[in-house]
Design a protein around this motif. Structure first.
Motif, mmCIF file in Angstrom:
data_model
loop_
_atom_site.group_PDB
_atom_site.id
_atom_site.type_symbol
_atom_site.label_atom_id
_atom_site.label_comp_id
_atom_site.label_asym_id
_atom_site.label_seq_id
_atom_site.Cartn_x
_atom_site.Cartn_y
_atom_site.Cartn_z
ATOM 1 N N VAL A 113 0.799 -1.033 -0.006
ATOM 2 C CA VAL A 113 0.115 0.114 0.019
ATOM 3 C C VAL A 113 0.884 1.326 0.044
ATOM 4 C CG1 VAL A 113 -1.714 1.267 1.394
ATOM 5 C CG2 VAL A 113 -1.893 -1.255 1.182
ATOM 6 N N ALA A 114 2.051 1.346 0.781
ATOM 7 C CA ALA A 114 2.969 2.188 0.600
ATOM 8 C C ALA A 114 3.455 2.505 -0.683
ATOM 9 C CB ALA A 114 4.061 1.893 1.660
ATOM 10 N N VAL A 115 3.755 1.625 -1.593
ATOM 11 C CA VAL A 115 4.097 1.652 -2.792
ATOM 12 C C VAL A 115 3.221 2.388 -3.874
ATOM 13 C CG1 VAL A 115 4.743 0.245 -5.025
ATOM 14 C CG2 VAL A 115 6.015 -0.100 -2.955
ATOM 15 N N ASP A 116 1.772 1.608 -3.642
ATOM 16 C CA ASP A 116 0.778 2.107 -4.204
ATOM 17 C C ASP A 116 -0.431 2.305 -3.586
ATOM 18 O OD1 ASP A 116 -1.455 2.513 -6.154
ATOM 19 O OD2 ASP A 116 -1.111 0.738 -7.216
ATOM 20 N N PRO A 117 -0.736 3.480 -3.091
ATOM 21 C CA PRO A 117 -1.820 3.829 -1.964
ATOM 22 C C PRO A 117 -3.416 3.029 -2.558
ATOM 23 C CG PRO A 117 -0.309 5.618 -2.067
ATOM 24 C CD PRO A 117 0.137 4.741 -3.175
ATOM 25 N N GLN A 118 -3.365 3.110 -4.001
ATOM 26 C CA GLN A 118 -4.539 2.682 -4.427
ATOM 27 C C GLN A 118 -4.659 1.150 -4.633
ATOM 28 O OE1 GLN A 118 -6.821 5.021 -4.706
ATOM 29 N NE2 GLN A 118 -5.567 6.392 -3.957
ATOM 30 N N TYR A 119 -3.541 0.459 -4.269
ATOM 31 C CA TYR A 119 -3.699 -1.109 -4.466
ATOM 32 C C TYR A 119 -4.735 -1.927 -3.573
ATOM 33 C CZ TYR A 119 -1.802 -5.487 -5.854
ATOM 34 O OH TYR A 119 -1.387 -6.780 -6.522
ATOM 35 N N GLY A 120 -5.875 -2.197 -4.276
ATOM 36 C CA GLY A 120 -6.915 -2.809 -3.768
ATOM 37 C C GLY A 120 -6.666 -4.149 -2.884
ATOM 38 N N TRP A 121 -6.029 -4.890 -3.740
ATOM 39 C CA TRP A 121 -5.865 -6.547 -3.296
ATOM 40 C C TRP A 121 -5.004 -6.288 -1.815
ATOM 41 C CZ3 TRP A 121 -2.212 -10.578 -5.363
ATOM 42 C CH2 TRP A 121 -2.567 -11.759 -4.837
ATOM 43 N N ALA A 122 -3.991 -5.592 -1.770
ATOM 44 C CA ALA A 122 -3.256 -5.478 -0.405
ATOM 45 C C ALA A 122 -4.181 -4.892 0.829
ATOM 46 C CB ALA A 122 -2.237 -4.727 -0.508
ATOM 47 N N LYS A 123 -5.050 -3.889 0.352
ATOM 48 C CA LYS A 123 -6.142 -3.292 1.372
ATOM 49 C C LYS A 123 -6.962 -4.234 1.881
ATOM 50 C CE LYS A 123 -6.014 1.514 -0.204
ATOM 51 N NZ LYS A 123 -6.740 2.590 -0.707
ATOM 52 N N PHE A 124 -7.435 -5.075 0.854
ATOM 53 C CA PHE A 124 -8.362 -6.283 1.194
ATOM 54 C C PHE A 124 -7.751 -7.224 2.158
ATOM 55 C CE2 PHE A 124 -9.864 -10.592 0.363
ATOM 56 C CZ PHE A 124 -11.351 -10.427 0.735
ATOM 57 N N LEU A 125 -6.620 -7.598 1.915
ATOM 58 C CA LEU A 125 -5.875 -8.722 2.678
ATOM 59 C C LEU A 125 -5.808 -7.961 4.103
ATOM 60 C CD1 LEU A 125 -3.484 -10.104 0.085
ATOM 61 C CD2 LEU A 125 -5.096 -11.088 1.073
ATOM 62 N N LEU A 126 -5.145 -6.717 4.260
ATOM 63 C CA LEU A 126 -5.085 -5.987 5.510
ATOM 64 C C LEU A 126 -6.217 -6.097 6.316
ATOM 65 C CD1 LEU A 126 -2.705 -3.290 4.551
ATOM 66 C CD2 LEU A 126 -2.177 -5.247 6.083
ATOM 67 N N SER A 127 -7.443 -5.762 5.633
ATOM 68 C CA SER A 127 -8.776 -5.372 6.273
ATOM 69 C C SER A 127 -9.169 -6.970 6.731
ATOM 70 C CB SER A 127 -9.840 -4.966 5.550
ATOM 71 O OG SER A 127 -10.042 -5.613 4.217
ATOM 72 N N GLN A 128 -8.977 -8.036 5.937
ATOM 73 C CA GLN A 128 -9.278 -9.458 6.320
ATOM 74 C C GLN A 128 -8.455 -9.815 7.407
ATOM 75 O OE1 GLN A 128 -8.274 -12.744 3.324
ATOM 76 N NE2 GLN A 128 -10.438 -12.935 3.292
ATOM 77 N N GLN A 129 -7.281 -9.429 7.603
ATOM 78 C CA GLN A 129 -6.412 -10.038 8.813
ATOM 79 C C GLN A 129 -6.963 -9.219 9.708
ATOM 80 O OE1 GLN A 129 -2.013 -8.830 9.285
ATOM 81 N NE2 GLN A 129 -1.903 -11.188 8.957
ATOM 82 N N ALA A 130 -7.280 -8.078 9.800
ATOM 83 C CA ALA A 130 -7.751 -7.187 11.189
ATOM 84 C C ALA A 130 -8.852 -7.822 11.602
ATOM 85 C CB ALA A 130 -7.848 -5.810 10.587
ATOM 86 N N ALA A 131 -9.707 -8.169 10.741
ATOM 87 C CA ALA A 131 -11.298 -8.736 11.284
ATOM 88 C C ALA A 131 -10.919 -10.250 11.940
ATOM 89 C CB ALA A 131 -12.193 -9.032 9.883
ATOM 90 N N LYS A 132 -9.688 -10.699 11.947
ATOM 91 C CA LYS A 132 -9.619 -12.092 12.452
ATOM 92 C C LYS A 132 -9.060 -11.766 13.792
ATOM 93 C CE LYS A 132 -8.599 -14.704 8.005
ATOM 94 N NZ LYS A 132 -7.712 -15.368 7.491
ATOM 95 N N GLN A 133 -8.301 -10.611 14.007
ATOM 96 C CA GLN A 133 -7.826 -10.137 15.169
ATOM 97 C C GLN A 133 -8.595 -9.783 16.366
ATOM 98 O OE1 GLN A 133 -4.735 -7.456 13.870
ATOM 99 N NE2 GLN A 133 -3.282 -9.189 13.111
#
Length: 226
Positions: free
Chosen positions: A206-226
């Motif tokens: 996301v730091a490389v490409d702030p619009q990169y949706g796939w990485a954002k989705f994976l981060l949100s998915q991981q956050a939901a599990k925590q």
């Protein structure tokens, strides 16, 4: 004067190619199927194939299976035609990625396209050992290939790390995949049980490409599990 005009023309073409890739990536990040469809019809040969590759991924995610397959087939034919005229590491790498998606859509195509993809990546590596997209597609290929057949997550991790290092090189033409390399390494780390490392890589994507949706989705998915 003619030399100056030629240099200007080549520079202009180079910037146009870069702009096309950026536009295609932006459309893919926002899953804009209409824009991707337009780019798949109105760009130069390699960019046409790249737009169709991204359109196939986006269509697959959104449940448009027929469009996904049509786009992938179009990308395949375009790239095969380019390679019949001239060798290119980037074209070989993208075609290997397309073959990999063909197998993902239909596992019965593994025997037909698996070896072809491996051969293309070998040829691309020989042509341009420091091409980051060759290492990235090799990492993706390894991720889905069992270790007994020369793949596995450890190899995917190594190849993705190699790609990330190579993306530090200056690039002014075909420049896609930097954020994607971090994302795939994060997926490899997740499979290895390194969840903190996976999160760090997705944050780097996301730091490389702030619009990169796939990485954002994976981060949100991981956050939901925590």
């Amino acid at each position: 004067m003619k030399t100056l005009l030629l240099i200007t023309s080549l520079t202009f073409a180079s910037h146009n190619a870069l702009a096309d890739i950026i536009d295609i990536d932006n459309a893919a990040n926002t899953m804009d199927i209409n824009a991707l469809t337009q780019y798949s019809q109105n760009t130069s040969d390699y960019n046409n194939a790249y737009a169709n590759y991204r359109l196939a991924i986006t269509a697959n995610i959104t449940g448009k299976q027929e469009l996904a397959q049509q786009s992938l087939t179009h990308a395949q034919h375009t790239l095969e035609n380019i390679l019949s005229q001239q060798e290119s590491a980037d074209t070989q790498a993208l075609l290997a990625a397309v073959y990999g998606m063909q197998i993902a859509f239909d596992s019965s195509k593994g025997a037909k396209y698996g070896m072809k993809a491996a051969q293309l990546l070998q040829q691309a590596k020989a042509l341009e050992p420091n091409n980051p997209r060759v290492s990235l597609v090799s990492a993706i290929n390894a991720f889905y290939t069992p270790s007994v057949f020369g793949g596995g997550v450890d190899k995917a991790h190594t190849l993705a790390s190699q790609a990330i290092a190579l993306y530090d090189q200056p690039c002014d033409t075909i420049c896609w995949g930097h954020a994607e390399a971090y994302t795939w390494r994060g997926l490899a780390k997740q499979e290895q049980g390194n969840f903190t490392g996976a999160q760090q890589d997705w944050q780097s994507a996301v730091a490389v490409d702030p619009q990169y949706g796939w990485a954002k989705f994976l981060l949100s998915q991981q956050a939901a599990k925590q």
